[in-house]
Design a protein around this motif. Structure first.
Motif, mmCIF file in Angstrom:
data_model
loop_
_atom_site.group_PDB
_atom_site.id
_atom_site.type_symbol
_atom_site.label_atom_id
_atom_site.label_comp_id
_atom_site.label_asym_id
_atom_site.label_seq_id
_atom_site.Cartn_x
_atom_site.Cartn_y
_atom_site.Cartn_z
ATOM 1 N N ALA A 73 0.626 -1.125 -0.009
ATOM 2 C CA ALA A 73 -0.067 0.068 -0.066
ATOM 3 C C ALA A 73 0.887 1.216 -0.106
ATOM 4 O O ALA A 73 0.255 2.152 -0.603
ATOM 5 N N SER A 74 1.960 1.193 0.841
ATOM 6 C CA SER A 74 2.869 2.266 0.630
ATOM 7 C C SER A 74 4.336 1.569 0.869
ATOM 8 O O SER A 74 4.353 0.671 1.255
ATOM 9 N N LEU A 75 5.375 2.544 0.415
ATOM 10 C CA LEU A 75 6.755 1.883 0.519
ATOM 11 C C LEU A 75 7.696 3.242 0.842
ATOM 12 O O LEU A 75 7.356 4.057 -0.057
ATOM 13 N N ASN A 76 8.410 3.330 1.621
ATOM 14 C CA ASN A 76 9.322 4.392 2.001
ATOM 15 C C ASN A 76 10.603 3.768 1.975
ATOM 16 O O ASN A 76 11.208 3.005 2.826
ATOM 17 N N ILE A 77 11.380 4.389 0.907
ATOM 18 C CA ILE A 77 12.974 3.989 0.938
ATOM 19 C C ILE A 77 13.717 4.941 0.984
ATOM 20 O O ILE A 77 13.680 6.162 0.465
ATOM 21 N N PHE A 93 15.248 -2.181 -6.328
ATOM 22 C CA PHE A 93 14.010 -2.693 -5.739
ATOM 23 C C PHE A 93 12.790 -2.943 -6.747
ATOM 24 O O PHE A 93 12.688 -2.193 -7.748
ATOM 25 N N MET A 94 11.967 -3.954 -6.048
ATOM 26 C CA MET A 94 10.727 -4.239 -6.790
ATOM 27 C C MET A 94 9.785 -4.431 -6.116
ATOM 28 O O MET A 94 9.840 -4.962 -4.759
ATOM 29 N N PHE A 95 8.342 -3.884 -6.549
ATOM 30 C CA PHE A 95 7.172 -4.067 -5.744
ATOM 31 C C PHE A 95 6.021 -4.314 -6.546
ATOM 32 O O PHE A 95 6.061 -3.995 -7.715
ATOM 33 N N THR A 102 0.243 2.194 -4.922
ATOM 34 C CA THR A 102 1.159 2.183 -3.968
ATOM 35 C C THR A 102 1.819 3.689 -3.599
ATOM 36 O O THR A 102 1.654 4.425 -4.778
ATOM 37 N N VAL A 103 1.739 4.204 -2.645
ATOM 38 C CA VAL A 103 2.377 5.375 -2.212
ATOM 39 C C VAL A 103 3.921 4.969 -2.030
ATOM 40 O O VAL A 103 4.301 4.529 -1.110
ATOM 41 N N SER A 117 4.529 8.297 -12.298
ATOM 42 C CA SER A 117 3.447 8.029 -11.071
ATOM 43 C C SER A 117 3.377 6.656 -10.916
ATOM 44 O O SER A 117 3.651 5.852 -11.766
ATOM 45 N N ILE A 118 2.727 6.067 -9.996
ATOM 46 C CA ILE A 118 2.442 4.643 -9.519
ATOM 47 C C ILE A 118 1.107 4.473 -9.890
ATOM 48 O O ILE A 118 0.195 5.311 -9.393
ATOM 49 N N ASP A 119 0.784 3.392 -10.671
ATOM 50 C CA ASP A 119 -0.489 2.913 -11.032
ATOM 51 C C ASP A 119 -1.006 1.874 -10.373
ATOM 52 O O ASP A 119 -0.054 1.176 -9.870
ATOM 53 N N ALA A 120 -2.233 1.710 -10.016
ATOM 54 C CA ALA A 120 -2.816 0.575 -9.613
ATOM 55 C C ALA A 120 -2.539 -0.869 -10.692
ATOM 56 O O ALA A 120 -2.386 -0.718 -11.840
#
Length: 146
Positions: A73-77, A93-95, A102-103, A117-120
């Motif tokens: 849902a979110s990822l802070n790197i 990294f991959m997600f 994802t935020v 931008s990150i899409d669904a």
């Protein structure tokens, strides 16, 4: 054990242990014997990257690691310190982004060639390289349909 005759000096050399070192480190040979009866131990770095399975929403990633997350849902790197200024330091990294995008939060000093931008419902791979000459981080991001 091999015996070497260098004229007036004779020495014996044996191979001791061989171990795998961390990715991105230098190969190393140490003598645990004596000058006349050497036992050489070798440390050979692992392949280019170490794979790390991640689950936490916040992580500091090290260079020369491939960090893999599932759906987030979110990822802070944050980026760990470059490991070796004499070589390329790459952070990968991959997600997966779920039904809600994802935020993704990255350090402000990472430069991308264009906004993204990150899409669904997409799979993402992010590569960030540290340039030791100008001391900047440069990134690219790729996406695939899931």
């Amino acid at each position: 054990m091999a015996q070497i005759d260098l004229g007036r000096v004779q020495a014996q050399v044996a191979v001791g242990t061989t171990t795998t070192g961390a990715a991105g480190t230098n190969a190393e040979v140490t003598n645990t014997g004596t000058p006349a009866s050497a036992v050489l131990n070798f440390t050979i770095p692992t392949g280019c990257y170490t794979v790390v399975q991640q689950t936490a929403a916040s992580a500091t990633i090290a260079p020369q690691t491939l960090n893999i997350w599932g759906e987030m849902a979110s990822l802070n790197i944050t980026l760990g310190a470059p490991a070796n200024a004499a070589m390329m330091n790459e952070y990968i990294f991959m997600f997966n982004s779920g039904a809600t995008p994802t935020v993704l939060t990255l350090p402000a000093n990472v430069k991308f060639p264009r906004p993204f931008s990150i899409d669904a419902n997409k799979h993402y791979e992010v590569n960030i390289v540290y340039n030791s000459i100008d001391q900047n981080f440069y990134g690219i991001i790729a996406e695939w349909n899931r």
